[in-house]
Design a protein around this motif. Structure first.
Motif, PDB file in Angstrom:
ATOM      1  N   ARG A 187      41.095  48.410  45.648  1.00  0.00           N
ATOM      2  CA  ARG A 187      40.007  48.113  46.586  1.00  0.00           C
ATOM      3  C   ARG A 187      40.414  48.449  48.029  1.00  0.00           C
ATOM      4  O   ARG A 187      39.622  48.990  48.795  1.00  0.00           O
ATOM      5  CB  ARG A 187      39.572  46.648  46.452  1.00  0.00           C
ATOM      6  CG  ARG A 187      38.615  46.428  45.265  1.00  0.00           C
ATOM      7  CD  ARG A 187      38.073  45.002  45.206  1.00  0.00           C
ATOM      8  NE  ARG A 187      39.065  44.074  44.665  1.00  0.00           N
ATOM      9  CZ  ARG A 187      39.208  43.796  43.365  1.00  0.00           C
ATOM     10  NH1 ARG A 187      38.433  44.387  42.466  1.00  0.00           N
ATOM     11  NH2 ARG A 187      40.111  42.943  42.945  1.00  0.00           N
ATOM     12  N   THR A 229      30.683  38.923  40.515  1.00  0.00           N
ATOM     13  CA  THR A 229      30.482  40.237  41.124  1.00  0.00           C
ATOM     14  C   THR A 229      30.030  40.112  42.576  1.00  0.00           C
ATOM     15  O   THR A 229      29.833  41.124  43.247  1.00  0.00           O
ATOM     16  CB  THR A 229      29.424  41.044  40.331  1.00  0.00           C
ATOM     17  OG1 THR A 229      28.264  40.231  40.163  1.00  0.00           O
ATOM     18  CG2 THR A 229      29.947  41.457  38.974  1.00  0.00           C
ATOM     19  N   ARG A 245      34.535  38.200  45.612  1.00  0.00           N
ATOM     20  CA  ARG A 245      35.556  39.218  45.393  1.00  0.00           C
ATOM     21  C   ARG A 245      36.652  39.138  46.463  1.00  0.00           C
ATOM     22  O   ARG A 245      37.833  39.257  46.165  1.00  0.00           O
ATOM     23  CB  ARG A 245      34.877  40.601  45.409  1.00  0.00           C
ATOM     24  CG  ARG A 245      35.668  41.744  44.849  1.00  0.00           C
ATOM     25  CD  ARG A 245      36.063  41.542  43.414  1.00  0.00           C
ATOM     26  NE  ARG A 245      37.449  41.124  43.296  1.00  0.00           N
ATOM     27  CZ  ARG A 245      38.073  40.866  42.156  1.00  0.00           C
ATOM     28  NH1 ARG A 245      37.450  40.960  41.016  1.00  0.00           N
ATOM     29  NH2 ARG A 245      39.318  40.480  42.140  1.00  0.00           N
ATOM     30  N   ASP A 305      40.484  38.267  45.654  1.00  0.00           N
ATOM     31  CA  ASP A 305      41.643  39.090  46.012  1.00  0.00           C
ATOM     32  C   ASP A 305      42.710  38.256  46.721  1.00  0.00           C
ATOM     33  O   ASP A 305      43.905  38.411  46.461  1.00  0.00           O
ATOM     34  CB  ASP A 305      41.215  40.273  46.895  1.00  0.00           C
ATOM     35  CG  ASP A 305      40.739  41.464  46.065  1.00  0.00           C
ATOM     36  OD1 ASP A 305      41.084  41.530  44.863  1.00  0.00           O
ATOM     37  OD2 ASP A 305      40.035  42.338  46.609  1.00  0.00           O
TER      38      ASP A 305
END
Lengths: 329, 329
Positions: A321, B26, B31, B35
């Motif tokens: 990412r 999602t 997200r 992370d």
């Protein structure tokens, strides 16, 4: 790279070789000219039969292709032989690279033989061969044979650009298993047991074994090969002896049966359309990756990200990412 | 998606399930949080043994995994069972989706069972499972079992995220051929012939056949499996009966032998590093393609290019170059 046949051919053949050389060039201006040439040639392509020939080294591919080529030339057909050998850039060409091979076929006016392009990746080599095939078709060749060394992923590439994919096998069960392992057997439209004259009993055993393997593989959900559909090709297993020039007529008869059936049921046209679209997406993927790796922000970040992922300091998905963000930003 | 075990576990397990749910989300803000969470957890991961279990439907994977899980729990180990089933988004979950499965293992405090994430592509499903595996490791689980349905490319995905890849087989030669065809057999570190009690003679035949197939496959240039190197693992074939709970101890002994040998010779660490880098590149490729397809210029040009390629009006390589130019420009 020039034709490996030494004698000078007719003007058309020289023009064809020149066109292929242009398409093989990596120079940007050549590429632009090449694309224009391809678009101009395209309406004149598609009439040839595209025949893929695969098999491990030693199976006798060259001898078989020469016997087949001579047989076809005698029938009044024009034959082009191309090759895909991704290792040729390293080894200097392991197939079709030797001028002494296919000497008789080389001497024929109606035959054109060209070794594998030697640049870079398999995808790149395959692209140049696909384009060379289109040039040969536009020049009026009736049959284009694409030979591949029986290693790596080159079989998949050849299957992806031909109408019919033939696998040459020795009368040897281990060989059979290798072809199944590599997923080559399930691609085969025709399996040819070569050198059958050396040990006829072994060849007959191999024919039975491979036929039964193909049936087992086909039964398990390969929609391309439905044994219950009579309007549709079922992969066949033939015995030949290329050295004795035995069985070449039977091979060609099977090829013609295949072509007729697959033309009539629409599968030949569907296969070509699918191949062309897959080829387009493959080249797009390759181009995207190339551009990604060449991007300055990516190049700046990549070494650290790779080191962090390898050392377990950052999750691979997080690194991906971050790199994608650097590329897009 | 929650754990399929109905009873409420300890607080740590609930926190773990919550973390996995966050990672499966999602939503963009989730997200980003995900992370950050992954990066924080990462130093606490890597101590578990990652075990992949594959096999066609009907081979008895659940029964085997439950027997193995109960055996490990009794040894004082904590066991997590995850699953990869790309079809679950369509079918509603064909493996681990049924709460009545693995009932006994579900009842164990030291076991955590989670069905396949059900979103989208195999790559997406695999990514979420990889991340869930890291969460389980950070939570102190000793063994993480990743189950896969024996269809499609999910075996390759599971092989790409585990330390040891086990293939369950029935005592059946056609089954063997299918696994070779799909390239699954050559991925196997251990082949387990399940339901051996039903037909001991057939199981023994299958064991000999698969052992000989593995040797033939391994001899032909698979650098991972060199039978002449005693410091290195050679794939083994075992017989068990999961239903009778026979052979589970022998299976676990083989797993421990494998882990010890591959840790000592450095292959386990090398495999994990290679897996992490491959995972990163796979996600990059996926992201690049996604961005390409979402690009306005590409969306404007693509339908015409695809139609032209399909109809043979433009060469696929030319179309690819045009689309890449639209994307870059």
């Amino acid at each position: 790279m020039k034709s490996i046949c030494g004698h000078s051919g007719p003007i058309q053949r020289r023009a064809m070789a020149k066109a292929i050389t242009l398409l093989e060039s990596t120079r940007a201006d050549h590429r632009t000219q090449g694309d224009a040439l391809l678009t101009a040639l395209l309406p004149h392509t598609g009439r040839a039969l595209r025949l893929g020939i695969s098999g491990v080294p030693g199976v006798g591919k060259s001898t078989f292709i020469e016997a087949l080529g001579l047989y076809l030339v005698r029938q009044g057909l024009k034959v082009a032989v191309l090759a895909i050998d991704p290792s040729s850039s390293v080894t200097g060409g392991s197939i079709l690279g030797d001028k002494t091979r296919m000497e008789q076929l080389c001497a024929e006016e109606a035959a054109y033989i060209r070794p594998s392009p030697s640049s870079g990746t398999l995808g790149g080599v395959a692209e140049k061969t696909r384009e060379a095939m289109l040039v040969c078709e536009a020049a009026g060749y009736d049959v284009v044979i694409v030979e591949t060394v029986g290693v790596g992923q080159s079989e998949t590439a050849v299957h992806g650009m031909t109408d019919m994919f033939c696998v040459l096998q020795l009368p040897n069960a281990g060989d059979d298993l290798q072809a199944i392992k590599k997923g080559v057997m399930e691609l085969a439209d025709l399996v040819v047991i070569n050198k059958a004259d050396i040990d006829p009993a072994a060849a007959t055993r191999a024919q039975a074994q491979i036929t039964s393997s193909l049936r087992l593989l086909g039964f398990h959900g390969n929609p391309e090969h439905d044994p219950h559909n009579a309007q549709q090709w079922t992969p066949k297993v033939l015995q030949i002896s290329a050295l004795q020039q035995q069985g070449v007529d039977g091979f060609w008869a099977a090829v013609q049966d295949y072509r007729q059936m697959q033309s009539a049921n629409g599968r030949l046209a569907a296969r070509r359309e699918k191949q062309a679209l897959a080829w387009m997406w493959e080249r797009i993927d390759f181009g995207l990756k190339q551009a990604f790796r060449a991007h300055p922000q990516v190049q700046a970040l990549l070494p650290q990200m790779q080191a962090d992922v390898a050392a377990g300091r950052i999750a691979a998905s997080t690194a991906a990412r971050n790199l994608l963000a650097a590329h897009m930003g």
